[in-house]
Design a protein around this motif. Structure first.
Motif, PDB file in Angstrom:
ATOM      1  N   ASP A   1       0.754  -1.278   0.022  1.00 19.59           N
ATOM      2  CA  ASP A   1      -0.241   0.042  -0.056  1.00 19.59           C
ATOM      3  C   ASP A   1       0.893   1.164  -0.037  1.00 19.59           C
ATOM      4  N   LEU A   2       1.918   1.251   0.755  1.00 11.41           N
ATOM      5  CA  LEU A   2       2.757   2.443   0.777  1.00 11.41           C
ATOM      6  C   LEU A   2       3.440   2.721  -0.556  1.00 11.41           C
ATOM      7  N   GLU A   3       3.838   1.648  -0.931  1.00 10.32           N
ATOM      8  CA  GLU A   3       4.699   1.533  -2.114  1.00 10.32           C
ATOM      9  C   GLU A   3       3.750   2.317  -3.380  1.00 10.32           C
ATOM     10  N   LYS A   4       2.413   1.850  -3.408  1.00  9.73           N
ATOM     11  CA  LYS A   4       1.544   2.260  -4.437  1.00  9.73           C
ATOM     12  C   LYS A   4       1.229   3.761  -4.158  1.00  9.73           C
ATOM     13  N   VAL A   5       0.712   4.281  -2.927  1.00  8.43           N
ATOM     14  CA  VAL A   5       0.690   5.605  -2.714  1.00  8.43           C
ATOM     15  C   VAL A   5       1.893   6.666  -2.916  1.00  8.43           C
ATOM     16  N   THR A   6       3.056   6.019  -2.363  1.00  8.77           N
ATOM     17  CA  THR A   6       4.298   6.905  -2.904  1.00  8.77           C
ATOM     18  C   THR A   6       4.310   7.195  -4.252  1.00  8.77           C
ATOM     19  N   LYS A   7       4.186   6.217  -5.019  1.00  9.29           N
ATOM     20  CA  LYS A   7       4.386   6.169  -6.412  1.00  9.29           C
ATOM     21  C   LYS A   7       3.395   7.154  -7.256  1.00  9.29           C
ATOM     22  N   GLN A   8       2.192   7.227  -6.626  1.00  3.85           N
ATOM     23  CA  GLN A   8       1.180   7.946  -6.936  1.00  3.85           C
ATOM     24  C   GLN A   8       1.255   9.361  -6.679  1.00  3.85           C
ATOM     25  N   ALA A   9       1.636   9.649  -5.528  1.00  2.14           N
ATOM     26  CA  ALA A   9       2.033  11.157  -5.008  1.00  2.14           C
ATOM     27  C   ALA A   9       3.085  11.538  -5.644  1.00  2.14           C
ATOM     28  N   ARG A  10       4.175  10.885  -5.762  1.00  2.00           N
ATOM     29  CA  ARG A  10       5.230  11.380  -6.463  1.00  2.00           C
ATOM     30  C   ARG A  10       4.829  11.608  -8.279  1.00  2.00           C
ATOM     31  N   ALA A  11       4.382  10.773  -8.663  1.00  5.65           N
ATOM     32  CA  ALA A  11       3.570  11.077  -9.976  1.00  5.65           C
ATOM     33  C   ALA A  11       2.752  12.306 -10.241  1.00  5.65           C
ATOM     34  N   MET A  12       1.940  12.636  -8.977  1.00  4.27           N
ATOM     35  CA  MET A  12       1.130  13.757  -9.026  1.00  4.27           C
ATOM     36  C   MET A  12       1.963  15.169  -8.989  1.00  4.27           C
ATOM     37  N   VAL A  13       3.016  15.030  -8.304  1.00  4.66           N
ATOM     38  CA  VAL A  13       3.850  16.390  -7.934  1.00  4.66           C
ATOM     39  C   VAL A  13       5.082  16.360  -9.090  1.00  4.66           C
ATOM     40  N   THR A  14       5.467  15.261  -9.499  1.00  3.51           N
ATOM     41  CA  THR A  14       6.634  15.456 -10.455  1.00  3.51           C
ATOM     42  C   THR A  14       6.280  15.418 -12.084  1.00  3.51           C
ATOM     43  N   VAL A  15       5.270  14.730 -12.166  1.00  2.00           N
ATOM     44  CA  VAL A  15       4.747  13.997 -13.883  1.00  2.00           C
ATOM     45  C   VAL A  15       3.773  14.910 -14.026  1.00  2.00           C
ATOM     46  N   TYR A  16       2.771  14.971 -13.435  1.00  2.00           N
ATOM     47  CA  TYR A  16       1.447  15.484 -13.713  1.00  2.00           C
ATOM     48  C   TYR A  16       1.187  16.866 -13.479  1.00  2.00           C
ATOM     49  N   GLY A  17       1.913  17.601 -12.508  1.00  2.00           N
ATOM     50  CA  GLY A  17       1.948  18.960 -12.339  1.00  2.00           C
ATOM     51  C   GLY A  17       0.665  19.096 -11.547  1.00  2.00           C
ATOM     52  N   LEU A  18       0.208  18.105 -10.613  1.00  2.00           N
ATOM     53  CA  LEU A  18      -1.033  18.286  -9.849  1.00  2.00           C
ATOM     54  C   LEU A  18      -0.839  18.955  -8.435  1.00  2.00           C
ATOM     55  N   ASN A  19       0.196  19.528  -8.148  1.00  2.00           N
ATOM     56  CA  ASN A  19       0.507  20.140  -6.704  1.00  2.00           C
ATOM     57  C   ASN A  19       0.729  21.721  -6.952  1.00  2.00           C
ATOM     58  N   ASP A  20      -0.036  22.357  -5.902  1.00  2.00           N
ATOM     59  CA  ASP A  20      -0.050  23.752  -5.932  1.00  2.00           C
ATOM     60  C   ASP A  20       1.276  24.427  -5.696  1.00  2.00           C
ATOM     61  N   LYS A  21       2.252  23.781  -4.749  1.00  2.00           N
ATOM     62  CA  LYS A  21       3.257  24.278  -4.270  1.00  2.00           C
ATOM     63  C   LYS A  21       4.425  24.271  -5.333  1.00  2.00           C
ATOM     64  N   VAL A  22       4.344  23.169  -5.860  1.00  2.00           N
ATOM     65  CA  VAL A  22       5.559  22.732  -6.981  1.00  2.00           C
ATOM     66  C   VAL A  22       5.148  23.366  -8.276  1.00  2.00           C
TER      67      VAL A  22
END
Length: 659
Positions: A533-554
């Motif tokens: 579970d942790l591996e899955k959510v970490t990959k999802q969160a990293r993709a949201m921030v670094t790949v898809y640009g879905l984070n307001d701060k970055v």
């Protein structure tokens, strides 16, 4: 003749001529000639006394000294009739004119002196001469080590060059540069057609057009068009790229050359380029024709990258020759190249340009309708029960490729046969999904009651949170039966979205963290069971921030490079890296707290669900509906669907959106 006899005759091994039989026959003939001409079968070794006796009786017509150590004794024709000689003549293979005795005398000079002495004393009349002879068998024995080395060398050369298979005798050592492509033409009919390829409608349409080019070239050339040089089939493994090429071979009615990219690879310098030349030469002679190269990435990798051998790399020479043959001087023949790969990102840009592979046909994973068509193809040879629901199975297998569905149908048949059923039931297909996705059921795995309770609450936590969230995937079933490396699992039916929004990804992350949140609420402790579970959510969160640009701060920035050139380069500063790590952690912790809050509000229902899971070990969607009631989101979705069906359909406005 009966059909059974015909089948036996057809299945009987056919006589095949082998060149090694000729070599063996020649060797046996040489041995036989040497054996029968040597005279060994018709001779008898005699002692000195016996030789002296025969010599003094004046029965010897000739003595031949061979190689200075053996005397061959020839008996006169009138003396051969004596009884002492007749016994030996009748008991051996004696032939007229050959020697009868053989005498090993030792020293030549003493022998000649003794013979000359007796000849003078007895006034004997015979000839004495010396000869030097070499036995063919002895010569072969002398050269035997070299013969063995040559035979071993030829054997390994044949094995390394393909064992005699391939067009034009590619397996022979002197034809090692010949193409190893398998030719399909009117004499070798391919049974696969486009009817056997379920789904892949877009890919089939483009490939059918290529077949039409070759069947009716005037239809296109009359308008000034040119036949495309090549088409590249790209897609994940198991999606049907090779099957599509087989269908082209069955439909084209033109010569079809099929081979793998690894068939060009050889340990000898220049062989790959030579095979490419020979392949295109054969195809041009039979044009219009099609060449199919499966797994083209074996020779088509980008040049100059990760190469330790420089520009003289044999694979690069093969690729250069392929580029020249596809679009160079004198390449105006009607030869179309089809190729398949699941590694299009590593192919050389020169190979991908227009004029070589004019078309790139993406063979994607099948959607729900295509999966239903694929199921209908693979269940034809199966004996099914009446309760099998193909539509439900198509819904139950998102992300399955055509090969996965074929494997699932076969696995269902094996499961039904294993349990002694006369037909394959719907549950057998569901068990096959569990077997393929989750692994083999571990019935002998030792789990303590305390561990089993933790697993039950963990899986119940997943089920509860996903039931409460709007965008989480609908639950199908929950199990605490250990399979493969997992101790329990929750099965969902994810929606097949083309794009994913932020809220949808956050809901999925929250549902994934529901297992650990349930452990924290019930036991006030957490365990290692949440690793996946942790591996899955970490990959999802990293993709949201670094790949898809879905984070307001970055911000609206992506650090993803589709060309794959950023593997050794960090495309952001250390300060940005800290910000990324902080935002990933904040995002995951926020969904963890959200899952805890949801479970705190439904703690009683969570406990009921976990106890039911401990009792039954496997629970389904209906059990959750009895505990939680119907999901409110499903009621809204059903209402919207009914409204849409009742309204007049308006043609949609198409906006192209990058996935």
């Amino acid at each position: 003749m009966s059909n059974s006899n015909k089948e036996k005759d057809s299945n009987a091994p056919k006589f095949k001529f082998n060149a090694y039989w000729i070599y063996g026959a020649i060797f046996l003939v040489l041995i036989a000639v040497q054996f029968f001409n040597s005279g060994d079968l018709a001779t008898k070794s005699i002692s000195k006394n016996e030789f002296t006796e025969v010599l003094e009786d004046n029965d010897i017509s000739k003595i031949v000294v061979v190689n200075n150590n053996i005397a061959q004794i020839f008996i006169k024709e009138e003396a051969i009739k004596k009884e002492r000689y007749q016994k030996l003549v009748n008991s051996t293979f004696y032939r007229k004119g050959t020697f009868l005795y053989e005498y090993n005398f030792g020293d030549l000079q003493n022998f000649e002196n003794d013979v000359e002495k007796i000849r003078n004393e007895k006034d004997l009349n015979f000839d004495l001469k010396n000869e030097s002879r070499t036995s063919m068998f002895d010569t072969i024995i002398g050269f035997l080590p070299f013969i063995i080395l040559i035979a071993i060398w030829l054997f390994f050369m044949r094995r390394m060059s393909g064992g005699g298979s391939g067009a034009g005798g590619g397996g022979q050592i002197f034809n090692i540069g010949k193409s190893k492509a398998k030719l399909f033409d009117k004499d070798t009919k391919v049974k696969t057609t486009f009817e056997n390829v379920a789904g892949l409608e877009g890919a089939k349409e483009e490939v059918q057009e290529i077949v039409d080019f070759l069947k009716n070239p005037e239809k296109y050339t009359s308008l000034g068009g040119k036949i495309p040089k090549g088409a590249l089939l790209v897609g994940p493994p198991g999606t049907g790229k090779t099957l599509l090429a087989k269908a082209v071979a069955g439909e084209a009615e033109v010569p079809f050359f099929s081979l793998s990219g690894s068939d060009f690879v050889e340990m000898f310098v220049g062989v790959g380029a030579s095979r490419v030349r020979d392949l295109f030469k054969q195809a041009a002679q039979k044009s219009p024709s099609i060449i199919f190269i499966d797994e083209i990435d074996a020779i088509g990798r980008a040049r100059g990258k990760n190469s330790m051998t420089g520009g003289n790399d044999e694979r690069e020479n093969t690729l250069n020759q392929l580029l020249t043959e596809m679009d160079g001087f004198g390449t105006d023949t009607n030869v179309i190249v089809l190729a398949a790969t699941n590694r299009a990102d590593v192919l050389d840009s020169a190979l991908m340009r227009a004029g070589r592979f004019d078309r790139q046909i993406y063979v994607d994973l099948p959607n729900i309708n295509e999966r239903k068509e694929i199921f209908e193809v693979h269940i034809k040879p199966l004996k099914l029960a009446d309760d099998v629901n193909i539509e439900f199975l198509a819904q139950q297998t998102p992300g399955f490729s055509g090969a996965d569905i074929a494997n699932m149908c076969n696995e269902a048949a094996l499961i039904a046969a294993r349990t002694g059923k006369k037909a394959i039931h719907h549950q057998d297909f569901l068990d096959a999904v569990d077997r393929i996705v989750g692994g083999l059921e571990k019935k002998n795995k030792v789990i303590t009651p305390k561990e089993k309770k933790v697993i039950a609450f963990h899986e119940a936590g997943h089920a509860t949170v996903s039931w409460m969230l709007e965008h989480a995937a609908p639950l199908v079933k929950v199990t605490i039966v250990p399979r493969g490396q997992s101790l329990g699992a929750a099965w969902y039916l994810p929606a097949e979205r083309m794009i994913v929004q932020t809220e949808q990804m956050l809901d999925e992350m929250c549902a994934t963290m529901g297992g650990r949140a349930a452990e924290k609420i019930i036991f006030n402790k957490i365990s290692t069971g949440a690793l996946s579970d942790l591996e899955k959510v970490t990959k999802q969160a990293r993709a949201m921030v670094t790949v898809y640009g879905l984070n307001d701060k970055v911000g609206n920035i992506t650090y993803y490079d589709s060309s794959g050139n950023d593997s050794f380069v960090k495309p952001y500063s250390d300060d940005t890296a800290k910000k990324i790590d902080t935002e990933i952690s904040k995002m995951i912790e926020a969904q963890y707290e959200r899952a805890i809050e949801l479970l705190e509000n439904n703690k009683e229902k969570l406990t009921i669900l976990a106890e039911l899971l401990l009792e039954k070990e496997v629970i389904f969607k209906d059990d959750l509906q009895k505990i939680f009631g119907k999901r409110p989101f499903e009621e809204v979705e059903e209402k919207i669907e009914r409204i849409i069906e009742e309204e007049v359909k308006v043609p949609p406005v198409i906006n192209k959106t990058e996935e």
